[in-house]
Design a protein around this motif. Structure first.
Motif, short mmCIF file in Angstrom:
data_model
loop_
_atom_site.label_atom_id
_atom_site.label_comp_id
_atom_site.label_asym_id
_atom_site.label_seq_id
_atom_site.Cartn_x
_atom_site.Cartn_y
_atom_site.Cartn_z
N ARG A 295 0.83 -1.19 0.00
CA ARG A 295 0.00 0.00 0.00
C ARG A 295 0.87 1.25 0.00
NH1 ARG A 295 -4.83 -1.31 4.37
NH2 ARG A 295 -5.78 -3.05 3.20
N ILE A 296 0.46 2.22 -0.82
CA ILE A 296 1.13 3.50 -0.92
C ILE A 296 0.06 4.56 -0.74
CG2 ILE A 296 2.50 5.03 -2.38
CD1 ILE A 296 3.60 2.56 -3.75
N THR A 297 0.22 5.36 0.31
CA THR A 297 -0.81 6.34 0.71
C THR A 297 -2.18 5.67 0.82
OG1 THR A 297 -1.24 6.99 -1.57
CG2 THR A 297 0.47 8.23 -0.39
N ARG A 298 -2.17 4.48 1.49
CA ARG A 298 -3.38 3.70 1.77
C ARG A 298 -4.09 3.23 0.50
NH1 ARG A 298 -6.18 7.00 6.84
NH2 ARG A 298 -4.32 6.94 8.20
N ARG A 299 -3.39 3.15 -0.59
CA ARG A 299 -3.95 2.64 -1.84
C ARG A 299 -3.17 1.41 -2.27
NH1 ARG A 299 -5.11 8.11 -5.47
NH2 ARG A 299 -6.49 9.13 -3.95
N THR A 300 -3.86 0.45 -2.80
CA THR A 300 -3.26 -0.82 -3.18
C THR A 300 -2.51 -0.67 -4.51
OG1 THR A 300 -5.08 -1.97 -2.09
CG2 THR A 300 -3.69 -3.26 -3.57
N HIS A 301 -1.27 -1.17 -4.55
CA HIS A 301 -0.45 -1.15 -5.77
C HIS A 301 0.20 -2.52 -5.93
CE1 HIS A 301 -0.89 3.17 -5.13
NE2 HIS A 301 -0.46 3.36 -6.39
N CYS A 302 0.33 -2.95 -7.17
CA CYS A 302 1.03 -4.21 -7.45
C CYS A 302 2.53 -4.02 -7.26
CB CYS A 302 0.72 -4.70 -8.85
SG CYS A 302 1.27 -3.58 -10.16
N GLY A 303 3.26 -5.12 -7.31
CA GLY A 303 4.70 -5.04 -7.07
C GLY A 303 5.42 -4.23 -8.12
N ARG A 304 5.02 -4.31 -9.40
CA ARG A 304 5.70 -3.57 -10.46
C ARG A 304 5.45 -2.07 -10.33
NH1 ARG A 304 3.95 -5.04 -16.46
NH2 ARG A 304 2.00 -4.19 -15.59
N CYS A 305 4.23 -1.67 -10.00
CA CYS A 305 3.94 -0.25 -9.84
C CYS A 305 4.54 0.31 -8.56
CB CYS A 305 2.42 -0.02 -9.86
SG CYS A 305 1.64 -0.47 -11.44
N ALA A 306 4.56 -0.50 -7.50
CA ALA A 306 5.12 -0.02 -6.23
C ALA A 306 6.61 0.23 -6.31
CB ALA A 306 4.81 -1.02 -5.12
N ALA A 307 7.31 -0.49 -7.24
CA ALA A 307 8.76 -0.31 -7.36
C ALA A 307 9.12 1.08 -7.87
CB ALA A 307 9.35 -1.37 -8.29
N ARG A 308 8.17 1.81 -8.45
CA ARG A 308 8.44 3.15 -8.96
C ARG A 308 8.42 4.20 -7.85
NH1 ARG A 308 4.69 3.19 -14.50
NH2 ARG A 308 5.61 1.30 -15.41
N PHE A 309 7.96 3.86 -6.68
CA PHE A 309 7.89 4.80 -5.57
C PHE A 309 9.06 4.56 -4.62
CE2 PHE A 309 3.61 4.45 -7.19
CZ PHE A 309 3.12 5.75 -7.15
N PRO A 310 9.44 5.56 -3.83
CA PRO A 310 10.51 5.35 -2.84
C PRO A 310 10.16 4.25 -1.85
CG PRO A 310 10.05 7.70 -3.12
CD PRO A 310 8.97 6.96 -3.85
N ALA A 311 11.21 3.64 -1.28
CA ALA A 311 10.98 2.52 -0.37
C ALA A 311 10.25 2.93 0.89
CB ALA A 311 12.32 1.86 -0.03
N TRP A 312 10.51 4.17 1.34
CA TRP A 312 9.88 4.57 2.59
C TRP A 312 8.39 4.81 2.46
CZ3 TRP A 312 7.50 9.35 2.72
CH2 TRP A 312 7.80 10.25 1.70
#
Length: 317
Positions: A295-312
């Motif tokens: 989850r990124i900002t409480r939104r669900t993301h797949c592994g490929r899309c989440a890799a584009r955001f910072p780890a923190w």
């Protein structure tokens, strides 16, 4: 019609020629040549021509020795075409006996073989010499009275003055300077020997006392280790234990290889999940966690899309 140009070629000449033509150049003296520049073998007389540096036969050995007429070669003359050598029919004075020439040639051949055999076939590396320590860095070895006494006795055996056999002008027998210095050193060490013996005995007693105390304290140390062993084992187990409950929503990233499957199994299954960015779907929460969804900002993301955001910013389920 133009006449074609014909390049000159060296004419084949006889090795032993008979001619009355004699070159006007001064005669060559055989004794002034090197041993390797002349060959006086009977029937095979040759000499190195001073002009073209080629081996040239000698004709008329029994009469008037001359150099056979010859042509220079392109290799020695540095020209593309051969030409007649100016030393043709030049006189040579054979003032060296055949026996003398043969003996000098044999000596030179033997000397060359000896020099070749003396040459090293392998160059050995020179060992690296370490720098000698300074005088201030040297630790002097303490002398004992027994060592000085032996050295003084050895000196007395060689010195007449120390043995009392030599006298001065007044008829007195005095030791030499070296013997006097050794005697003074021996007396000084003898006086210091009791003090040194006391110091050595003191350190020996302290060492034995320390060994006894250390051996006597061994059971106490073992008892102390046995007393704190349960506490140490409990601390190790607590450090290896996995914390219970889910990870805080805003907590830092920690390795969750052993936590994610159990947490996903404990959470209620809300049905298929979809990625907020690319629209990919997963059938259940367990499969989404195994695929690396977060989850990124409480939104669900797949592994490929989440890799584009910072780890923190990535928070696992």
């Amino acid at each position: 019609m133009a006449t074609p140009t014909v390049e000159p070629t060296a004419r084949k000449r006889r090795r032993k020629t008979r001619t009355k033509n004699i070159s006007s150049l001064p005669a060559i003296i055989a004794s002034e040549l090197k041993i390797a520049e002349i060959n006086l073998t009977p029937g095979k007389e040759h000499v190195v021509c001073p002009a073209c540096e080629t081996w040239t036969p000698i004709t008329g050995v029994l009469g008037t020795p001359l150099l056979v007429p010859h042509h220079t070669t392109p290799f020695h003359d540095r020209t593309p075409t051969p030409r007649r050598c100016p030393n043709s029919n030049r006189r040579i004075i054979l003032d060296t006996a055949i026996d003398t020439w043969q003996s000098e040639l044999a000596e030179r051949t033997e000397a060359s073989a000896t020099v070749a055999s003396r040459r090293a076939t392998k160059v050995l590396p020179k060992p690296t010499a370490h720098a000698a320590p300074a005088a201030s860095q040297l630790t002097p070895v303490p002398l004992s009275a027994e060592q000085v006494r032996k050295e003084f006795r050895r000196h007395q055996e060689r010195c007449l003055a120390c043995r009392g056999e030599a006298t001065d002008r007044a008829g007195q027998t005095l030791p030499c300077r070296d013997g006097e210095r050794l005697a003074v050193t021996f007396l000084r060490l003898v006086r210091q020997e009791p003090k040194r013996l006391v110091v050595r005995e003191f350190f020996a007693r302290e060492r034995r006392r320390f060994d006894r105390e250390y051996a006597g304290a061994a059971p106490k140390r073992e008892a102390g280790w046995a007393a704190v062993l349960p506490a140490v084992q409990n601390a190790d187990q607590s450090r290896r234990a996995v914390p219970q409950g889910a990870q805080p929503a805003e907590g830092p990233d920690v390795p969750l290889d052993h936590l994610v499957p159990r947490q996903a199994a404990e959470q209620p299954d809300t049905g298929p999940l979809s990625c907020e960015r690319c629209g990919a779907t997963e059938s259940s929460l367990t499969s989404a966690v195994a695929a690396g969804w977060c989850r990124i900002t409480r939104r669900t993301h797949c592994g490929r899309c989440a890799a584009r955001f910072p780890a923190w910013t990535r928070i696992p389920f």
